[in-house]
Scaffold this motif. Sequence first.
Motif, PDB file in Angstrom:
ATOM      1  N   THR A  72      14.887  22.256 109.440  1.00 19.69           N
ATOM      2  CA  THR A  72      14.770  23.449 108.532  1.00 19.69           C
ATOM      3  C   THR A  72      13.559  23.110 107.781  1.00 19.69           C
ATOM      4  OG1 THR A  72      17.147  23.997 108.109  1.00 19.69           O
ATOM      5  CG2 THR A  72      15.563  24.693 106.244  1.00 19.69           C
ATOM      6  N   ASP A  73      12.675  24.260 107.437  1.00 24.26           N
ATOM      7  CA  ASP A  73      11.254  24.450 106.824  1.00 24.26           C
ATOM      8  C   ASP A  73      11.655  24.360 105.241  1.00 24.26           C
ATOM      9  OD1 ASP A  73       9.036  24.490 105.794  1.00 24.26           O
ATOM     10  OD2 ASP A  73       8.300  26.448 106.823  1.00 24.26           O
ATOM     11  N   CYS A  74      11.478  23.311 104.710  1.00 22.30           N
ATOM     12  CA  CYS A  74      11.807  23.270 103.165  1.00 22.30           C
ATOM     13  C   CYS A  74      10.967  24.063 102.576  1.00 22.30           C
ATOM     14  CB  CYS A  74      11.505  21.787 102.788  1.00 22.30           C
ATOM     15  SG  CYS A  74      12.673  20.657 103.440  1.00 22.30           S
ATOM     16  N   ALA A  75      10.048  24.638 102.810  1.00 21.91           N
ATOM     17  CA  ALA A  75       9.202  25.608 102.117  1.00 21.91           C
ATOM     18  C   ALA A  75      10.042  26.820 102.100  1.00 21.91           C
ATOM     19  CB  ALA A  75       7.664  25.659 102.761  1.00 21.91           C
ATOM     20  N   THR A  76      10.824  27.269 102.926  1.00 22.52           N
ATOM     21  CA  THR A  76      11.537  28.640 102.900  1.00 22.52           C
ATOM     22  C   THR A  76      12.788  28.507 101.963  1.00 22.52           C
ATOM     23  OG1 THR A  76      13.060  27.662 104.710  1.00 22.52           O
ATOM     24  CG2 THR A  76      11.237  28.926 105.464  1.00 22.52           C
ATOM     25  N   LEU A  77      12.887  27.330 101.538  1.00 23.49           N
ATOM     26  CA  LEU A  77      14.227  27.009 100.659  1.00 23.49           C
ATOM     27  C   LEU A  77      13.605  27.013  99.176  1.00 23.49           C
ATOM     28  CD1 LEU A  77      15.809  24.169 102.342  1.00 23.49           C
ATOM     29  CD2 LEU A  77      16.206  26.532 102.744  1.00 23.49           C
ATOM     30  N   ASP A  78      14.574  27.955  98.205  1.00 20.43           N
ATOM     31  CA  ASP A  78      14.440  27.925  96.741  1.00 20.43           C
ATOM     32  C   ASP A  78      15.086  26.793  96.116  1.00 20.43           C
ATOM     33  OD1 ASP A  78      13.455  29.552  94.187  1.00 20.43           O
ATOM     34  OD2 ASP A  78      15.690  29.157  94.026  1.00 20.43           O
ATOM     35  N   ARG A 124      11.893  24.565  94.727  1.00 19.78           N
ATOM     36  CA  ARG A 124      11.716  24.953  93.315  1.00 19.78           C
ATOM     37  C   ARG A 124      12.827  24.265  92.468  1.00 19.78           C
ATOM     38  NH1 ARG A 124      13.671  29.338  89.551  1.00 19.78           N
ATOM     39  NH2 ARG A 124      14.821  30.094  91.224  1.00 19.78           N
ATOM     40  N   ARG A 125      13.964  24.231  93.042  1.00 19.53           N
ATOM     41  CA  ARG A 125      15.052  23.372  92.455  1.00 19.53           C
ATOM     42  C   ARG A 125      15.892  22.364  93.317  1.00 19.53           C
ATOM     43  NH1 ARG A 125      17.234  28.755  89.249  1.00 19.53           N
ATOM     44  NH2 ARG A 125      17.898  29.077  91.102  1.00 19.53           N
ATOM     45  N   LEU A 126      16.239  21.317  92.870  1.00 12.92           N
ATOM     46  CA  LEU A 126      17.132  20.276  93.637  1.00 12.92           C
ATOM     47  C   LEU A 126      18.021  19.786  92.886  1.00 12.92           C
ATOM     48  CD1 LEU A 126      17.685  18.860  96.316  1.00 12.92           C
ATOM     49  CD2 LEU A 126      15.814  17.092  95.725  1.00 12.92           C
ATOM     50  N   ASP A 132      18.124  22.149  82.910  1.00 13.73           N
ATOM     51  CA  ASP A 132      17.790  23.050  81.434  1.00 13.73           C
ATOM     52  C   ASP A 132      16.259  23.504  81.817  1.00 13.73           C
ATOM     53  OD1 ASP A 132      16.766  23.752  78.927  1.00 13.73           O
ATOM     54  OD2 ASP A 132      16.550  21.749  78.236  1.00 13.73           O
ATOM     55  N   PRO A 133      16.275  24.889  81.711  1.00 14.33           N
ATOM     56  CA  PRO A 133      15.232  25.551  82.272  1.00 14.33           C
ATOM     57  C   PRO A 133      13.752  25.167  81.387  1.00 14.33           C
ATOM     58  CG  PRO A 133      16.697  27.109  81.512  1.00 14.33           C
ATOM     59  CD  PRO A 133      17.454  25.652  81.566  1.00 14.33           C
ATOM     60  N   SER A 134      14.282  24.880  79.945  1.00 19.67           N
ATOM     61  CA  SER A 134      13.110  24.587  79.149  1.00 19.67           C
ATOM     62  C   SER A 134      12.583  23.019  79.270  1.00 19.67           C
ATOM     63  CB  SER A 134      13.424  24.785  77.665  1.00 19.67           C
ATOM     64  OG  SER A 134      14.560  23.891  77.312  1.00 19.67           O
ATOM     65  N   ASP A 135      13.523  22.256  80.024  1.00 19.63           N
ATOM     66  CA  ASP A 135      13.051  20.511  80.037  1.00 19.63           C
ATOM     67  C   ASP A 135      13.095  20.059  78.780  1.00 19.63           C
ATOM     68  OD1 ASP A 135      12.695  20.342  82.977  1.00 19.63           O
ATOM     69  OD2 ASP A 135      10.936  21.576  82.855  1.00 19.63           O
ATOM     70  N   LYS A 136      13.852  20.439  77.964  1.00 16.71           N
ATOM     71  CA  LYS A 136      13.936  19.976  76.505  1.00 16.71           C
ATOM     72  C   LYS A 136      15.109  18.974  76.363  1.00 16.71           C
ATOM     73  CE  LYS A 136      11.914  23.640  73.875  1.00 16.71           C
ATOM     74  NZ  LYS A 136      12.183  24.625  72.771  1.00 16.71           N
ATOM     75  N   SER A 178      14.444  21.035  85.016  1.00 21.66           N
ATOM     76  CA  SER A 178      14.560  22.108  85.758  1.00 21.66           C
ATOM     77  C   SER A 178      14.155  22.042  86.973  1.00 21.66           C
ATOM     78  CB  SER A 178      13.577  23.254  84.896  1.00 21.66           C
ATOM     79  OG  SER A 178      12.396  22.746  85.062  1.00 21.66           O
ATOM     80  N   HIS A 179      13.933  21.005  87.637  1.00 17.62           N
ATOM     81  CA  HIS A 179      13.364  20.857  88.818  1.00 17.62           C
ATOM     82  C   HIS A 179      14.483  19.954  89.494  1.00 17.62           C
ATOM     83  CE1 HIS A 179      11.384  20.185  92.495  1.00 17.62           C
ATOM     84  NE2 HIS A 179      10.998  19.130  92.392  1.00 17.62           N
ATOM     85  N   ILE A 180      14.650  18.856  89.120  1.00 17.66           N
ATOM     86  CA  ILE A 180      15.772  17.922  89.787  1.00 17.66           C
ATOM     87  C   ILE A 180      16.803  17.732  88.696  1.00 17.66           C
ATOM     88  CG2 ILE A 180      16.310  15.771  90.583  1.00 17.66           C
ATOM     89  CD1 ILE A 180      13.577  15.393  91.521  1.00 17.66           C
ATOM     90  N   PHE A 181      18.248  18.018  89.004  1.00 15.05           N
ATOM     91  CA  PHE A 181      19.224  18.056  87.912  1.00 15.05           C
ATOM     92  C   PHE A 181      20.570  17.523  88.864  1.00 15.05           C
ATOM     93  CE2 PHE A 181      17.821  22.433  89.216  1.00 15.05           C
ATOM     94  CZ  PHE A 181      18.736  22.824  90.074  1.00 15.05           C
ATOM     95  N   THR A 182      21.654  17.502  87.845  1.00 10.16           N
ATOM     96  CA  THR A 182      22.975  17.023  88.511  1.00 10.16           C
ATOM     97  C   THR A 182      23.989  17.620  87.626  1.00 10.16           C
ATOM     98  OG1 THR A 182      22.686  14.999  86.882  1.00 10.16           O
ATOM     99  CG2 THR A 182      21.907  14.669  89.055  1.00 10.16           C
ATOM    100  N   SER A 183      25.204  17.568  88.179  1.00  8.98           N
ATOM    101  CA  SER A 183      26.438  18.012  87.374  1.00  8.98           C
ATOM    102  C   SER A 183      27.426  17.181  87.572  1.00  8.98           C
ATOM    103  CB  SER A 183      26.655  19.424  87.827  1.00  8.98           C
ATOM    104  OG  SER A 183      27.055  19.368  89.399  1.00  8.98           O
TER     105      SER A 183
END
Length: 328
Positions: A69-75, A106-108, A156-160, A164-169
């Motif tokens: 898969t071309d990662c550049a095609t993934l959001d 953009r997000r992982l 957190d989209p504000s990064d406060k 916003s780029h790498i996150f976990t749940s």
Amino acid sequence: MKVIACLIYPGVMSLDVTGPMQVFASANVELVRQGLAPLYELQLLGETSGPVATSAGLKLHADASWLSTDCATLDTVLLPGGSSDAEQCANTALLTWLRGAEPQVRRLGSVCSGALMLASAGLLDGLIATTHWDDVEALQGFANVQVQGDRLHTYDPSDKDGHSHIFTSAGVTAGIDLALALIEADLGRPLALAVARRLVLFLRRSGGQTQFSPHLARCNGPTSRLTELLEWIALNLSEDLSLEALAQRSHMTPRTLYRVFFAELKITPARHIERVRLEAARAMIQGGQLSLQSVARLCGYGHAENLRRSFQKVLGVSPQGYAQRFGQ
């Protein structure tokens, strides 16, 4: 269209995959209802394309291989947990792919124990992270990861207060909370709220995942020096449980008792008592047979207000709120 890709592998937790993906699909439905074009394209990526057996025995179908898969095609890429996460943490091909994908998407993010795979790839170094409460200790084994075990997610989209780029749940359904947060960032609160209503969900749940976990799970295996005392504490929560009183009962000095507690249980006597009282109160509230004042008295809180403060401090929810969610 934003491509939302979820990686799947043998033994993956089905709800870790289908929960968040359904939320994104429902966002598309809401957009169409409002006369707008759908925003998300959903993909399942496996090591190879084709059917993949989940931990439930159900099979999900991988649309394509992540290897090709071309990662550049993934959001956005989501990494779910599963029963074989230990194997995936040692899957060098997967870890290499994740490292290569990280700067291109953009997000992982991860769901549940998927955080362990991100950590194994070195992608959580220096970041705040969470995971299922039963895997928090394993995640803490990565010295460079700032583990916050009571978070539902760290997006957190504000990064406060997150990333916003790498996150976990956290575990399982927390992936749904994460997906709602991602949709709110993309499309705004009204759309995210419409999705939550459609799926009969809270847009934001109060409290963290501690309220769902067995709080005493790690307080086991004490030495014989503490066994009798711990049993007595659990049966006498309304008694004087001060350090001095416990030291006298266990025939130790207060200083020695404190050291033994910390050596064996990795917590202080006061913290252990707080946990035991809270666990007993939770069980009584779930039983639904006693008033909050009675629960407070029997568990050593004295007054219902002290019980309320403890619940808010540790669980992030009031005793009444806990009773509504978990009481009989």
